[in-house]
Scaffold this motif. Structure first.
Motif, PDB file in Angstrom:
ATOM      1  N   ALA A 440       9.143  43.517  73.089  1.00 52.32           N
ATOM      2  CA  ALA A 440       8.327  43.369  74.294  1.00 52.32           C
ATOM      3  C   ALA A 440       6.986  44.082  74.177  1.00 52.32           C
ATOM      4  O   ALA A 440       6.031  43.718  74.879  1.00 52.32           O
ATOM      5  N   GLY A 441       6.896  45.068  73.290  1.00 50.57           N
ATOM      6  CA  GLY A 441       5.643  45.785  73.109  1.00 50.57           C
ATOM      7  C   GLY A 441       4.513  44.916  72.598  1.00 50.57           C
ATOM      8  O   GLY A 441       3.335  45.290  72.703  1.00 50.57           O
ATOM      9  N   GLN A 442       4.840  43.750  72.042  1.00 55.63           N
ATOM     10  CA  GLN A 442       3.815  42.844  71.521  1.00 55.63           C
ATOM     11  C   GLN A 442       3.470  41.724  72.504  1.00 55.63           C
ATOM     12  O   GLN A 442       2.755  40.785  72.156  1.00 55.63           O
ATOM     13  N   ALA A 443       3.960  41.832  73.730  1.00 54.63           N
ATOM     14  CA  ALA A 443       3.757  40.761  74.713  1.00 54.63           C
ATOM     15  C   ALA A 443       2.275  40.501  74.964  1.00 54.63           C
ATOM     16  O   ALA A 443       1.816  39.353  74.951  1.00 54.63           O
ATOM     17  N   GLN A 444       1.507  41.564  75.192  1.00 57.98           N
ATOM     18  CA  GLN A 444       0.083  41.357  75.468  1.00 57.98           C
ATOM     19  C   GLN A 444      -0.644  40.793  74.252  1.00 57.98           C
ATOM     20  O   GLN A 444      -1.535  39.944  74.395  1.00 57.98           O
ATOM     21  N   HIS A 445      -0.267  41.246  73.070  1.00 58.51           N
ATOM     22  CA  HIS A 445      -0.909  40.726  71.853  1.00 58.51           C
ATOM     23  C   HIS A 445      -0.759  39.209  71.780  1.00 58.51           C
ATOM     24  O   HIS A 445      -1.741  38.495  71.532  1.00 58.51           O
TER      25      HIS A 445
END
Length: 702
Positions: A440-445
């Motif tokens: 989920a940490g890469q959602a914005q990317h």
């Protein structure tokens, strides 16, 4: 105006006469329904009065409108290729059109939900959504839809898949499936044991699933667990449903770290020696220390990157040695997890495409220079920003947050590679759906990458501007230790995935040995031990997978061997034992049916399921079995594998209730024994298929 009793009686006799006339005309059905709209409304209002519901009575909370349409036709007429919910939705839609006209209805009005057991099999809230538009009370709309559902033309066209309609609350339609339809669905499943009657999609797509993505020269750790397991399960499901799935492993095999590692290996004169991946990990840590502390080594490492990118033979050979060793180690983990068909397509594959991509972005004005770097600003200042709204991307101080595609020193970034990969997957792989399974940490990317691709015109559109390619990021939460913190080894490093798997298998083996109290006839001690180890692998690895997949993927979860290997609750051991138990019942049932004196035989495919409605537990199991395809359809759309786990766990519970209340071997007639044995078979086959879609093997005996 109220009817007098005599007038009521006359009208009732007239209606019955019309019913009989209709029955003689349509002799393929045994029906009891209204012969015209006028008489149907009269009988409808009469039935309400009989239930104490009329203009003078108080508002009611629930009333039942019995269609009582009993088909006496061949089961082959039912469309068993479509999901039950879709068939019901089609029937409801046509019924609403029949009642109110096509112009007053939209498909969104006809959404079907799974009903509550005490209300019906399905529920439709169309009356509530249509009330404001039509200027009518929801209850009045529901009554008209109910009447329309029971008209001869609707019932006949849809083969009376609906047996009864109940209106509850302000206008909820509760729909009950007919017995003939349920029987036909079950029989269709029996004739297709490999797929339990679930058809392949009529609209197959080319789908790319990007998952796992470990880094070269590093061992796979617990952080790669979720991406690998979730991505594999999604791929299995989409392939099963008939889609053309390309599974891609976007490994980290390019960048500054390789110059650093190659420079260190050359110093150690190990660049061409056979080294283990563990040695590479040690080398990487030592090289990183040198890089951070030694300016001379840092310059050497950067020069090595330049040589690698320029195609220097020695540097390329060292890089290929590192990559190959990592691939071998990765594949051993994939083999343990049963992951098949995953193709490596690392960052280096897309590296030659990056200069042309960046030049195109610059020339079109999509990418602009900012503080020496080249960036795509996803807001109104971007030339093509009308295509999307990127204003939500901001820095902590509220400034526009760009997607950087080239650093000031000319280097490329992850976003650049992802844009190139996306372009290749659309233009070369011809993908219609691209799925990225990362944390989920890469959602914005990925939001920014998708937005930038749209702004840059990289996404094909239809004639009305509709997107022709579906881009989906499938985020997942962290795997935590039992203390709720990020899971670490004793040394403070990430836990190696191979060690995690080995420990699960070891614990499963110990528990199987502790519970084993008999030997297998005809096997030596060594063969028995080999069999037990094979069972331990199935249970141990299955437990890791099921514990992960049974959780909502967006949530983190605490990794606990004790919980995931428990025999009670929604766990892999429970499901595997449930399957093995049903298989044992099936074997005994087959022996009993083969020797049945009534002559029915063991041909379960001839099961008629005539007495399903006699026992509520038997009926509940049958209805749950035919819902499997709907659950798979939901997961196909929203990509939450935990819904499969929930369905399978509920199936095992419903089977337990069925087996407790409905004797199989001691049923009163041979037909009942055969039909109930067939339900055991369908349950077993459904469990096996469902677990296989999760990547979990089954065992006939445990």
């Amino acid at each position: 105006m109220r009817c007098s009793r005599s007038l009521f009686g006359a009208l009732l006799i007239l209606s019955c006469g019309l019913l009989l006339a209709y029955h003689r005309h349509f002799n393929t059905h045994k029906v009891i329904y209204q012969s015209s709209k006028e008489s149907s409304m009269l009988l409808l209002s009469t039935k309400f009065r009989l239930h104490g519901v009329g203009k003078s009575s108080r508002p009611f909370s629930s009333l039942k409108l019995r269609a009582s349409v009993i088909e006496s036709v061949d089961n082959k007429q039912f469309d068993t290729s479509a999901s039950t919910s879709q068939l019901v939705q089609n029937m409801v839609f046509e019924s609403i059109c029949h009642a109110f006209g096509d112009s007053n209805v939209s498909q969104s009005d006809c959404v079907i939900f799974a009903g509550k057991a005490d209300k019906g099999d399905y529920q439709c809230n169309a009356a509530l959504s249509m009330a404001k538009r039509l200027g009518m009370k929801p209850l009045d709309i529901a009554q008209r839809i109910s009447t329309s559902l029971t008209t001869p033309e609707i019932a006949s066209k849809h083969h009376s898949i609906i047996d009864s309609v109940t209106i509850s609350g302000p206008g909820f339609l509760n729909l009950q499936l007919s017995l003939p339809f349920l029987q036909a669905k079950l029989q269709n499943k029996l004739l297709d044991p490999q797929r339990v009657g679930i058809p392949r999609t009529n609209s197959p797509q080319r789908v790319v699933v990007d998952y796992s993505s470990p880094n070269i020269a590093k061992e796979m750790h617990v952080g790669h667990l979720r991406s690998t397991i979730i991505g594999d399960s999604i791929s299995r499901l989409l392939q099963f449903l008939g889609h053309d799935v390309l599974q891609l492993n976007h490994v980290g095999d390019w960048g500054t770290q390789f110059g650093m590692l190659i420079a260190f290996m050359k110093e150690q004169q190990d660049s061409e020696k056979e080294v283990a991946l563990g040695d590479l990990v040690v080398f990487y840590k030592l090289a990183k220390q040198r890089f951070d502390q030694d300016p001379v080594f840092k310059d050497t490492a950067r020069a090595e990157v330049v040589r690698l990118q320029a195609g220097d033979e020695d540097s390329l050979r060292a890089w290929q040695t590192i990559c190959q060793k990592s691939r071998v180690e990765f594949q051993e983990v994939y083999d343990l997890l049963g992951v098949k068909g995953l193709q490596e397509r690392g960052e280096s594959f897309y590296n030659p495409m990056l200069p042309a991509l960046v030049a195109s972005l610059r020339d079109s004005g999509v990418a602009v220079e900012s503080e020496g770097a080249l960036c795509v600003f996803l807001n109104s200042s971007t030339s093509n920003a009308a295509a999307v709204d990127g204003s939500r991307f901001k820095t902590e101080d509220g400034q526009p947050l760009p997607l950087m595609v080239q650093k000031s020193d000319g280097g490329f970034l992850y976003g650049t590679t992802d844009l190139a990969a996306l372009t290749h997957r659309i233009q070369t792989e011809r993908a219609a759906r691209i799925i990225y399974v990362t944390d989920a940490g890469q959602a914005q990317h990925f939001e920014m990458v998708f937005c930038a691709a749209d702004v840059a015109g990289l996404l094909p559109k239809g004639p009305k501007g509709e997107p022709l390619v579906q881009l989906t990021h499938v985020p997942f939460g962290l795997v935590l230790g039992e203390d709720g913190k990020k899971i670490k080894s004793r040394s403070g490093d990430s836990v190696r995935l191979r060690e995690l798997i080995s420990e699960a298998v070891r614990i499963a083996g110990d528990e199987l040995r502790a519970r084993s109290n008999s030997t297998v006839d005809g096997l030596t001690a060594a063969e028995e031990e080999a069999l037990l180890e094979q069972k331990a692998r199935v249970v141990g690895i299955g437990s890791i997978k099921y514990a992960d997949l049974s959780m909502n993927r967006e949530s983190g979860y605490r990794f606990s061997f004790k919980k995931m290997l428990a025999l009670a609750g929604n766990t892999a051991p429970y499901m595997l034992y449930a399957y093995a138990r049903i298989e044992g019942i099936r074997r005994k049932a087959k022996q009993a049916l083969d020797s049945d004196e009534d002559g029915v035989g063991s041909g379960e495919e001839t099961a008629g399921f005539a007495d399903l409605q006699q026992e509520k537990e038997e009926l509940a199991l049958a209805k749950h079995l035919i819902r499997f395809e709907e659950v798979l359809g939901e997961v196909e759309r929203d990509l939450y594998p935990n819904k499969i786990c929930d369905y399978l766990f509920e199936l095992s519970q419903k089977f337990n209730q069925f087996y407790e209340h409905c004797p199989v071997l001691k049923a009163s007639t041979a037909e009942k024994r055969r039909d109930r044995a067939a339900l055991c078979t369908l349950t077993s086959e459904t469990l096996k298929l469902g677990l296989s879609l999760l990547g979990i093997d089954t065992l006939d005996r445990l």
